[in-house]
Design an enzyme around this catalytic site. Sequence first.
Site, PDB file in Angstrom:
ATOM      1  N   LYS A   1       7.958 -10.700 -41.510  1.00  0.00           N
ATOM      2  CA  LYS A   1       7.293  -9.440 -41.441  1.00  0.00           C
ATOM      3  C   LYS A   1       6.958  -8.841 -42.927  1.00  0.00           C
ATOM      4  O   LYS A   1       5.995  -8.087 -43.029  1.00  0.00           O
ATOM      5  CB  LYS A   1       8.228  -8.154 -41.063  1.00  0.00           C
ATOM      6  CG  LYS A   1       8.600  -8.607 -39.324  1.00  0.00           C
ATOM      7  CD  LYS A   1       8.990  -7.476 -38.550  1.00  0.00           C
ATOM      8  CE  LYS A   1       9.253  -7.763 -37.171  1.00  0.00           C
ATOM      9  NZ  LYS A   1      10.035  -8.922 -36.780  1.00  0.00           N
TER      10      LYS A   1
HETATM   11  C1  LIG Z   1       9.596  -9.659 -35.689  1.00  0.00           C
HETATM   12  C2  LIG Z   1      10.228 -11.347 -35.639  1.00  0.00           C
HETATM   13  C3  LIG Z   1       9.901 -12.176 -34.561  1.00  0.00           C
HETATM   14  C4  LIG Z   1       9.320 -11.617 -33.427  1.00  0.00           C
HETATM   15  O1  LIG Z   1       7.783 -11.571 -33.930  1.00  0.00           O
HETATM   16  P1  LIG Z   1       6.771 -10.715 -32.818  1.00  0.00           P
HETATM   17  O2  LIG Z   1       5.605 -10.716 -33.519  1.00  0.00           O
HETATM   18  O3  LIG Z   1       7.473  -9.582 -32.585  1.00  0.00           O
HETATM   19  O4  LIG Z   1       6.684 -11.647 -31.917  1.00  0.00           O
HETATM   20  C5  LIG Z   1      10.518 -13.420 -34.669  1.00  0.00           C
HETATM   21  N1  LIG Z   1      11.580 -13.745 -35.850  1.00  0.00           N
HETATM   22  C6  LIG Z   1      11.602 -12.913 -36.815  1.00  0.00           C
HETATM   23  C7  LIG Z   1      12.657 -13.376 -37.826  1.00  0.00           C
HETATM   24  C8  LIG Z   1      11.107 -11.521 -36.830  1.00  0.00           C
HETATM   25  O5  LIG Z   1      11.648 -10.793 -37.874  1.00  0.00           O
END
Ligand SMILES: *Cc1c(COP(=O)(O)O)cnc(C)c1O
Length: 499
Positions: free
Chosen positions: A110
């Site tokens: 993120k």
């Molecule tokens: C948010 C997140 C995901 C999922 O990603 P999406 O865009 O919500 O599908 C997977 N792994 C980690 C570590 C995340 O922080």
Amino acid sequence: MNFISTRNKHKTVSGAAAIAEGLAPDGGLYVPESFPAVSLSEIAALIGMDYPARAADIIGRFLPDCPPAVLLGMAEEAYARFDGDPAPLVKTEAGVYVLELWHGPTGAFKDIALTLLPRLLTQSKALLKKTEKTLILVATSGDTGKAALEGFRDVPGADILVLYPDEGVSALQKRQMTTQEGGNVAVAAVRGNFDDAQTAVKRIFTDPDMIAGLKRYGYALSSANSINFGRLVPQIVYYFSAYADLLDEKQIRPGERVDFCVPSGNFGNILAGYYAKRMGLPVGRLLCASNKNKVLTDFLTTGVYQADRPFYKTSSPSMDILISSNLERLLFEISGRDDARTAARMDSLSKTGRYEVTPPELAALKELFYAGYAGEEAVFDTISGYFDETGYVLDPHTAVAMAVFKAYETQKAGNNQTVVLSTASPYKFAADVLRALGEPVPADDFKALAALEDATALPVPDALSALRTKPARHTAVIDREGAADFVLGYAAERGQIVG
Ligand SMILES: *Cc1c(COP(=O)(O)O)cnc(C)c1O
């Protein structure tokens, strides 16, 4: 380039407005009016660029109003927060590459979007000549709040407030919150669990008195959640970047298709891969990997989205999601951009917890996506098995993806080169990774970091080891009912009375 709502395609807004507003007024999500085309020679030209330049090139196609030099400057600032290359590609086996998206300030993917979004937001507001300050308010179960804090800290024109539950975050996550630096941040623990924190925040967002009160101090309330186009667009970049790296290393020929396997929750990450494909990136199939909460696997194999089902807490908490909000953008595309049909499906989801696509739409989805899931046992087996075979350490989210890719490979369903997206540093989930590797698990989070380093020889990220000695700056603990006063108190202290 204009943007339209998935629920009303006749409403068009600029990219700046789409980012500043976040959600369309009709409740739909903003999508580009068309997908800008990137040719194979333009993809090859990315080889000579560093990551910020690649980001400015790809993102600029969606935001032509933003001067290229400004966009490049923002990308350079955002990605300077990373430890080296923001998206390095690591070859782990013949034909298999792991795209590590976790070298940012909080150790999870993120960061790639949340370091850039605040800058895109500030620039969008400047283009729209909006002068009010943005107050970002986030309730977090751990990861998103920390990534938002790091992204927004010391960004001019925005302040950020994060509420996290007193119970239900790890000791390490708690330290990440309490030690947060920056002159425009505030953090408080809310007594209770995540629902308590979330309820407190939702009340503030929907309380007209709060909105008016904040306005008096010069603030407009906003959120940093994953449906904002400004969070989606930075994620398209690393699909192109990975492809350029494969070309550069002569692992593929120009135009050769590459499969991408993505650990999915809210469907934002994998949707960015679909957008890249629509822009002309030679993507073979997109492998959508779910954990035990396999609502996406069921949807992509049966055409029925069924959110009304048991919810499981797993070792990959960022994928513990039953309503994948970004799926709305895919529904819009596979329905042939039918806004009325998309709106009806979302209405059905909120009323009945369910919707269904037509047989031709399902066939189109299956052509684009392979879907699979990994239960907890498969996740733990994959972490240990992959380490034994290749020496590479997977966090539980990435292990979900690797398990699904292995199942796909066993079915001989494809023979393209495959990129597996790695979304978190194994150190964010050190206890579970140690457990999977059959190592003793120290009760103390920091001892667990050291134990994982001993077991794997992978160095602990500096940002995590530094937490141990950082002073706690945010120690407020409030009741759910006290959240509004906390927010107003902050606004009174930092804001300026207007009008
Ligand atoms: C948010 C997140 C995901 C999922 O990603 P999406 O865009 O919500 O599908 C997977 N792994 C980690 C570590 C995340 O922080």
